[in-house]
Design an enzyme around this catalytic site. Structure first.
Site, PDB file in Angstrom:
ATOM      1  N   LYS A  12       1.144  -1.207   0.034  1.00  0.00           N
ATOM      2  CA  LYS A  12       0.001  -0.005  -0.026  1.00  0.00           C
ATOM      3  C   LYS A  12       0.961   1.159  -0.087  1.00  0.00           C
ATOM      4  CE  LYS A  12      -4.144   0.467   0.472  1.00  0.00           C
ATOM      5  NZ  LYS A  12      -5.100   0.201  -0.710  1.00  0.00           N
ATOM      6  N   THR A  57      -3.799  -5.051   0.682  1.00  0.00           N
ATOM      7  CA  THR A  57      -2.997  -3.747   0.996  1.00  0.00           C
ATOM      8  C   THR A  57      -3.988  -2.887   1.817  1.00  0.00           C
ATOM      9  OG1 THR A  57      -4.092  -2.789  -1.087  1.00  0.00           O
ATOM     10  CG2 THR A  57      -1.803  -3.994  -1.263  1.00  0.00           C
ATOM     11  N   HIS A 253      21.135  25.894 -11.700  1.00  0.00           N
ATOM     12  CA  HIS A 253      22.129  26.776 -12.495  1.00  0.00           C
ATOM     13  C   HIS A 253      21.575  28.224 -12.557  1.00  0.00           C
ATOM     14  CE1 HIS A 253      24.307  23.597 -14.306  1.00  0.00           C
ATOM     15  NE2 HIS A 253      23.370  23.243 -14.947  1.00  0.00           N
TER      16      HIS A 253
END
EC number: 1.7.3.3
Length: 298
Positions: A12, A57, A253
């Site tokens: 799960k 689950t 950057h």
């Protein structure tokens, strides 16, 4: 040619659990995201659809909620280990459990009782913190025991000077100019592996985080790779229970804006922050006596 079932797991993902502890009028919040994955004797469910060895689950979701109530949630590593052991020790077909937890931070909002009356005694108002996300991944195996990995992600840091980049390989496609002074910024994702179950994960996390920040700030950087190594090295020197540090550090950057068309100089003052593409630096730093992990970190 034979066709066979390979490695597999199920579980799960992302069960959100918010645990409120009421200490009189003062409340404490733990906000976590729990994911569990189980593996073991699961051939039949894949080959024939027989669910006899499957812990649903949905049950894993409910277990996270029930354990939060029954045991509370203090250090996420301890809670993850508690869940992982439960799945393996209570269900014979399950041989291995992986539990991953993310923790989100909340700060208290100071609230006054009224003009000149000071702050109210009760503390139950919070604002979501802009800090990083704390993480952990715990593996518990029937035969190999536990491996505990702590970490963090979304830790954004920046040095406005003290960074250089030059002496690199140049070919016919190179346009980047060498520099002796640039902005160095990154969003740190770091994980560190513990030697065992030492039971002081809160202090370990705070000091590992501080070590990462201090090393980033104190390193005069000639490359982001050099900074990564110094950050990992600082954690290992500070926390002896840690044997390996892995980091992912994208180079955020910052390009100097050309203001000459407007008749202006720009001595490293105005920059364009680009979000992509970006350089991606990854690496690990470990002690020479680090035990084998036993299984993949993820």
């Amino acid at each position: 040619m034979a066709i066979v079932l390979g490695p597999n797991r199920y579980g799960k993902a992302e069960t959100r659990v918010v645990r409120v502890v009421r200490d009189g009028g003062t409340h404490h919040i733990k906000d976590i995201n729990v994911s569990s994955a189980l593996s073991g004797d699961m051939e039949d469910v894949h080959l024939t659809g027989d669910n006899g060895n499957v812990l649903p689950t949905d049950t894993q979701k409910n277990t996270a909620y029930a354990f939060a109530k029954k045991y509370g949630v203090d250090q996420i590593e301890d809670f993850a280990l508690l869940l992982a052991r439960h799945y393996v020790d209570s269900q014979a077909p399950i041989r291995h459990a992986r539990v991953e937890i993310e923790e989100y931070f909340w700060d208290r909002i100071p609230v006054s009782d009224g003009p000149h009356l000071g702050l109210r005694e009760e503390q139950y108002s919070f604002v979501r913190s802009g800090r990083e996300v704390r993480t952990c991944v715990v593996h518990y195996d029937q035969d190999e025991g536990a491996t505990i990995v702590s970490g963090l992600k979304n830790l954004v840091v920046l040095n406005s000077t003290g960074s250089e980049f030059h002496g690199y390989v140049e070919d016919e496609f190179t346009t980047l100019k060498p520099t002796n002074d640039r902005i160095l910024a990154t969003e740190v994702s770091a994980q560190w592996r513990h030697r065992g179950e030492h039971g002081s994960f809160g202090r370990s996390y705070n000091e590992a985080r501080q070590s990462l920040l201090e090393a980033f700030a104190e390193t005069h950087s000639l490359s982001l790779q050099q900074t990564l190594y110094q950050m990992g090295r600082r954690v290992l020197n500070t926390r002896k229970e840690v044997c390996e540090v892995r980091m992912v550090m994208p180079n955020k950057h910052h390009f100097l804006v050309d203001l000459e068309p407007f008749g202006m100089d720009n001595p490293n003052e105005v920059f364009f922050a680009a979000d992509r593409p970006y350089g991606l630096i990854e690496g690990s730093v470990l002690t020479d006596d680090a035990p084998a992990a036993g299984f993949a970190w993820n």
